[in-house]
Write an enzyme that holds these catalytic residues in place. Structure first.
Site, PDB file in Angstrom:
ATOM      1  CE1 TYR A  65      10.482  28.428  26.486  1.00 20.89           C
ATOM      2  CE2 TYR A  65      10.783  30.858  26.663  1.00 20.89           C
ATOM      3  CZ  TYR A  65      10.597  29.538  27.052  1.00 20.89           C
ATOM      4  OH  TYR A  65      10.247  29.649  28.452  1.00 20.89           O
ATOM      5  CB  SER A  79       8.378  32.358  29.527  1.00 27.59           C
ATOM      6  OG  SER A  79       9.542  33.406  29.038  1.00 27.59           O
TER       7      SER A  79
END
Length: 243
Positions: free
Chosen positions: A152, A138
């Protein structure tokens, strides 16, 4: 040699788009999924209509025995594994760091780090003739996602480091490993964050003026799996609209 690719998190979003594109390009597919059997079956049916073989296998990627079962099924029904898209990841509700619960922290780390390692480890064991692994990370790995989900972001940074280390360790065995780092993309991921419309909110602020589509991430993944990327390993391809 036919291409046999395992895709975790293959029933929805980026994973499903990747499965469909790989099927178009002749890959036989093992579609790993956790909950949505109907969605996984739909992906398999779409692939079958394109003339490739495909199976759906339910698993939780943090359970080693279930990971082994996925690869056993793939080898038994499709043949030798040549590719892996390590994609099954999760987030949790957006919020300040101090409000993060221990349960959310542990589950996100378990799936996004431990799960990625277990799946990659099993793939490598099966790639006796070489192969290609793409870890889906990501853009958050470099932005840190302050006030949203720092935990995250940290797990995705771990994935990026995993890619670098394994590319050096596995290169001599003919196994390439790379990362694709999506930016904000129109998927169901945002439902789990508590803000289903996040892509619509964030997208207009990016240099390209919009959020991405799953298919746009899939093209990068497919290229890294292909022979066109035969000299590419240890790379991170950012597909994030300039963000």
């Amino acid at each position: 040699m036919s291409k046999v690719t395992v895709v975790t998190g293959g029933s929805r979003g980026i994973g499903a788009a990747t499965c469909r594109l790989l099927a178009e390009r002749g890959h036989d597919l093992a579609v790993g999924y956790r909950r949505d059997q109907a969605a996984a079956d739909e992906v398999v049916q779409s692939a079958s209509k394109l003339g490739v073989r495909a199976i759906a296998v339910r698993l939780d990627t943090v359970v080693r025995d279930q990971v082994v079962h996925l690869f056993d099924r793939a080898e038994a029904e499709l043949g030798e594994i040549t590719g892996l898209v390590n994609n099954a990841g999760i987030g949790s509700t957006i919020g300040p760091f101090v409000d993060l619960t221990e349960a959310d922290l542990r589950r996100v780390v378990d799936v996004n780090v431990v799960g990625y390692f277990l799946v990659a480890q099993e793939a490598v064991r099966r790639m006796s003739a070489g192969g290609s692994i793409v870890n889906v990370s990501s853009g958050a790995a470099t932005t840190g996602s302050p006030n949203e989900y720092v935990h995250y972001a940290a797990t995705k940074a771990a994935v990026d480091t995993m890619t670098v280390g394994l590319s050096k360790e596995l290169g001599p065995r003919g196994i390439r490993i790379n990362t694709v780092s999506p930016g904000v993309t129109h998927t169901e991921f945002h439902v789990g964050s508590g803000e289903p419309g996040r892509a619509d909110r964030v997208g207009p602020n990016l240099p390209l003026g919009r959020a991405g589509r799953p298919e746009e991430i899939a093209y990068a993944i497919a290229w890294l799996l292909s022979d066109e990327a035969s000299y590419t390993t240890g790379a991170t391809v950012r597909v994030a609209g300039g963000g």
